[in-house]
Design an enzyme around this catalytic site. Structure first.
Site, PDB file in Angstrom:
ATOM      1  N   TYR A 175     -13.333   8.195 -14.023  1.00 24.07           N
ATOM      2  CA  TYR A 175     -13.166   6.855 -12.872  1.00 24.07           C
ATOM      3  C   TYR A 175     -14.194   5.391 -13.758  1.00 24.07           C
ATOM      4  CZ  TYR A 175     -14.887   3.947  -8.909  1.00 24.07           C
ATOM      5  OH  TYR A 175     -14.527   2.839  -8.034  1.00 24.07           O
ATOM      6  N   ASP A 207       3.895   1.574  -4.004  1.00 22.69           N
ATOM      7  CA  ASP A 207       1.994   2.745  -5.100  1.00 22.69           C
ATOM      8  C   ASP A 207       2.052   2.352  -6.859  1.00 22.69           C
ATOM      9  OD1 ASP A 207       1.461   4.401  -6.996  1.00 22.69           O
ATOM     10  OD2 ASP A 207       2.770   6.152  -6.525  1.00 22.69           O
ATOM     11  N   VAL A 208       1.139   1.520  -6.704  1.00 19.37           N
ATOM     12  CA  VAL A 208       0.959   0.659  -7.229  1.00 19.37           C
ATOM     13  C   VAL A 208       1.123   1.475  -9.231  1.00 19.37           C
ATOM     14  CG1 VAL A 208      -0.799  -1.091  -6.682  1.00 19.37           C
ATOM     15  CG2 VAL A 208      -1.530   1.078  -8.432  1.00 19.37           C
ATOM     16  N   ASP A 226       0.697  -1.945   0.297  1.00 19.02           N
ATOM     17  CA  ASP A 226       0.196  -0.328  -0.244  1.00 19.02           C
ATOM     18  C   ASP A 226       1.175   1.172  -0.034  1.00 19.02           C
ATOM     19  OD1 ASP A 226      -3.191  -0.028   1.438  1.00 19.02           O
ATOM     20  OD2 ASP A 226      -1.844   2.049   1.181  1.00 19.02           O
ATOM     21  N   LYS A 236     -12.505   1.854 -14.846  1.00 17.92           N
ATOM     22  CA  LYS A 236     -12.915   0.797 -14.498  1.00 17.92           C
ATOM     23  C   LYS A 236     -13.355  -0.618 -15.433  1.00 17.92           C
ATOM     24  CE  LYS A 236     -12.160   1.300  -9.925  1.00 17.92           C
ATOM     25  NZ  LYS A 236     -11.202   0.409  -9.430  1.00 17.92           N
ATOM     26  N   ASN A 268      -6.222  -4.301  -5.952  1.00 16.12           N
ATOM     27  CA  ASN A 268      -7.257  -3.756  -5.706  1.00 16.12           C
ATOM     28  C   ASN A 268      -7.208  -2.325  -5.252  1.00 16.12           C
ATOM     29  OD1 ASN A 268      -9.416  -2.814  -3.376  1.00 16.12           O
ATOM     30  ND2 ASN A 268      -8.035  -2.889  -2.328  1.00 16.12           N
ATOM     31  N   VAL A 282     -19.688   0.732  -1.224  1.00 12.64           N
ATOM     32  CA  VAL A 282     -19.194  -0.382  -0.233  1.00 12.64           C
ATOM     33  C   VAL A 282     -18.733   0.577   1.019  1.00 12.64           C
ATOM     34  CG1 VAL A 282     -17.493  -2.116   1.005  1.00 12.64           C
ATOM     35  CG2 VAL A 282     -18.602  -2.301  -1.962  1.00 12.64           C
ATOM     36  N   THR A 306     -16.265   2.724   2.363  1.00 19.21           N
ATOM     37  CA  THR A 306     -15.002   2.081   2.879  1.00 19.21           C
ATOM     38  C   THR A 306     -14.284   4.148   2.657  1.00 19.21           C
ATOM     39  OG1 THR A 306     -14.185   2.499   0.073  1.00 19.21           O
ATOM     40  CG2 THR A 306     -14.218   0.802   1.579  1.00 19.21           C
TER      41      THR A 306
HETATM   42  N1  NAD Z   1     -16.196   1.513  -1.747  1.00 25.05           N
HETATM   43  C1  NAD Z   1     -16.897   1.147  -3.253  1.00 25.05           C
HETATM   44  O1  NAD Z   1     -18.301   1.591  -2.853  1.00 25.05           O
HETATM   45  C2  NAD Z   1     -16.158   1.182  -4.673  1.00 25.05           C
HETATM   46  C3  NAD Z   1     -17.137   0.153  -5.188  1.00 25.05           C
HETATM   47  C4  NAD Z   1     -16.544  -0.097  -6.219  1.00 25.05           C
HETATM   48  C5  NAD Z   1     -15.149  -0.249  -6.466  1.00 25.05           C
HETATM   49  N2  NAD Z   1     -14.532   0.194  -5.331  1.00 25.05           N
HETATM   50  C6  NAD Z   1     -12.861  -0.046  -6.150  1.00 25.05           C
HETATM   51  O2  NAD Z   1     -12.153  -1.157  -5.155  1.00 25.05           O
HETATM   52  C7  NAD Z   1     -10.916  -0.826  -4.499  1.00 25.05           C
HETATM   53  C8  NAD Z   1     -10.822  -0.566  -3.394  1.00 25.05           C
HETATM   54  O3  NAD Z   1     -11.704   0.727  -2.809  1.00 25.05           O
HETATM   55  P1  NAD Z   1     -11.806   1.015  -1.511  1.00 25.05           P
HETATM   56  O4  NAD Z   1     -13.228   1.672  -1.575  1.00 25.05           O
HETATM   57  O5  NAD Z   1     -11.467  -0.112  -0.305  1.00 25.05           O
HETATM   58  O6  NAD Z   1     -11.336   2.252  -1.281  1.00 25.05           O
HETATM   59  P2  NAD Z   1     -10.197   2.927   0.081  1.00 25.05           P
HETATM   60  O7  NAD Z   1      -9.523   3.912  -0.101  1.00 25.05           O
HETATM   61  O8  NAD Z   1     -11.095   2.656   1.774  1.00 25.05           O
HETATM   62  O9  NAD Z   1      -8.496   1.930  -0.037  1.00 25.05           O
HETATM   63  C9  NAD Z   1      -7.677   1.714  -0.823  1.00 25.05           C
HETATM   64  C10 NAD Z   1      -6.877   1.227  -0.820  1.00 25.05           C
HETATM   65  O10 NAD Z   1      -5.510   1.745  -2.359  1.00 25.05           O
HETATM   66  C11 NAD Z   1      -4.606   2.928  -1.214  1.00 25.05           C
HETATM   67  N3  NAD Z   1      -4.149   3.146  -2.124  1.00 25.05           N
HETATM   68  C12 NAD Z   1      -4.690   4.136  -2.906  1.00 25.05           C
HETATM   69  N4  NAD Z   1      -3.955   5.061  -3.701  1.00 25.05           N
HETATM   70  C13 NAD Z   1      -2.508   3.822  -4.084  1.00 25.05           C
HETATM   71  C14 NAD Z   1      -1.191   3.815  -4.880  1.00 25.05           C
HETATM   72  N5  NAD Z   1      -1.303   4.695  -5.415  1.00 25.05           N
HETATM   73  N6  NAD Z   1      -1.001   2.438  -4.069  1.00 25.05           N
HETATM   74  C15 NAD Z   1      -0.349   1.557  -3.603  1.00 25.05           C
HETATM   75  N7  NAD Z   1      -2.117   1.762  -2.810  1.00 25.05           N
HETATM   76  C16 NAD Z   1      -2.922   2.820  -2.995  1.00 25.05           C
HETATM   77  C17 NAD Z   1      -5.195   3.650   0.098  1.00 25.05           C
HETATM   78  O11 NAD Z   1      -4.385   3.832   0.070  1.00 25.05           O
HETATM   79  C18 NAD Z   1      -6.411   2.609   0.567  1.00 25.05           C
HETATM   80  O12 NAD Z   1      -5.486   1.881   1.338  1.00 25.05           O
HETATM   81  C19 NAD Z   1     -10.693   0.526  -5.505  1.00 25.05           C
HETATM   82  O13 NAD Z   1     -10.388   0.112  -6.849  1.00 25.05           O
HETATM   83  C20 NAD Z   1     -12.552   1.003  -5.621  1.00 25.05           C
HETATM   84  O14 NAD Z   1     -12.215   1.983  -6.897  1.00 25.05           O
HETATM   85  C21 NAD Z   1     -15.147   0.403  -4.352  1.00 25.05           C
END
Ligand code: NAD
Length: 295
Positions: A158, A64-65, A38, A162, A91, A191, A193
């Protein structure tokens, strides 16, 4: 512990929080070795402690991805600690900033595409070769979104990122099947978060993102609405259990919100109607009887 996952190793990008951390906990409970990687190093250390407290074998890597070298370092550290890697969860992602076409800065596009698309490409390029070589099979779970199944007004960057993740998953599923590696696109709707606070993870090179002013517009209302929807979303623990369930039943698309079937069915109906229209077109209707050779 006997299940398909026990004793195997998973790398989870963005594994320090939100969906990634819930998956780390769930797969850890199923007996997997867990590598969380992360960009947020404070949250990463906290997540590592929580997993250790739950007796999950864990390695935490700063990542950093968007940085391929850091991916290679993560993979090397994972191999050194746990040996073969059997699961990759791409993720890590960011929500971007909502805005109309003209409000959305090029830096916003670059940020969202670099993290959400190139982050997945980097992760898969770093992990897939050794996963193919060890011959034990495995899983690649790419975290897409319901937004990748349909366009989202005022969230073009966004949604496009996706949709790309869905498409890459479909392409790689065909490519990796013969290696017994199942590739799936996880497509959640809302979700609970911190995704609506993604600016906390903004890297300094995307200077213009914070100047994206959508203060008095439709997009600003959209940003508030998105926050509300995310905060009323399903718990991450429910999503994580659903992911395991869908993997065990071999799903290529992992859906977590059956209530979103309607809008997606509407899109499918539009596609079907477009085919019917082409079949009735005097210009191209002759193609309907031609044989199609698939790869
Ligand atoms: N929460 C929702 O409603 C939802 C819905 C559909 C899809 N998603 C997808 O789920 C995935 C996870 O998101 P989440 O909802 O848990 O959000 P979140 O912001 O709570 O968690 C994201 C995590 O990714 C890390 N991160 C961000 N940029 C980064 C980078 N450049 N390199 C490495 N780590 C990085 C953050 O530090 C965090 O720990 C994402 O791809 C998001 O698009 C989320």
């Amino acid at each position: 512990m006997s299940n398909k996952f026990a004793g195997k190793t998973a790398i989870i990008s963005g594994g320090a929080g939100g969906i990634g951390f819930a998956l780390a906990e769930e797969f850890g409970q199923l007996g997997m070795n867990i590598v969380i990687a992360d960009i947020d190093q404070i949250q990463l250390a906290e997540a590592q402690q929580k997993l250790q407290a739950a007796n999950v074998p864990v390695l935490a890597c700063p990542l950093d991805v968007t940085n391929y070298q850091q991916w290679q370092d993560t993979v090397a550290a994972a191999h050194a600690k746990f040996g073969n890697i059997h699961m990759l969860v791409n993720n890590a992602g960011v929500g971007g900033v909502q805005g109309s076409i003209e409000e959305t800065k090029l830096d916003t596009w670059k940020w969202v595409m670099d993290v959400n698309v190139m982050g997945v490409v980097n992760g898969t390029q770093a992990v897939a070769p050794s996963m193919k070589d060890h011959g034990q099979g495995g899983w690649i779970i790419n975290v897409a979104s319901m937004a990748g199944m349909n366009g989202v007004p005022y969230s073009g960057a966004y949604a496009a990122s996706k949709a790309a993740v869905v498409s890459m998953s479909e392409s790689w599923a065909g490519e990796l099947k013969k290696h017994n590696i199942a590739v799936s696109a996880l497509c959640p709707a809302f979700v609970k978060t911190r995704i609506h606070e993604s600016l906390r993870n903004l890297q300094s090179e995307y200077k213009e993102v914070k100047n994206q002013g959508a203060h008095k517009t439709q997009a600003a209302k959209g940003n508030n609405k998105a926050k509300e929807l995310v905060e009323s979303g399903i718990p991450t623990s429910v999503l994580a259990k659903r992911v395991v369930e869908a993997l065990l039943s071999g799903q290529s698309y992992i859906f977590t919100h059956p209530n979103f079937r309607g809008p997606i069915a509407y899109r499918s109906a539009l596609l079907d109607a477009a085919f019917a229209d082409a079949e009735n077109s005097p210009i191209v209707s002759h193609l309907k009887d031609d044989e199609i050779k698939m790869l």
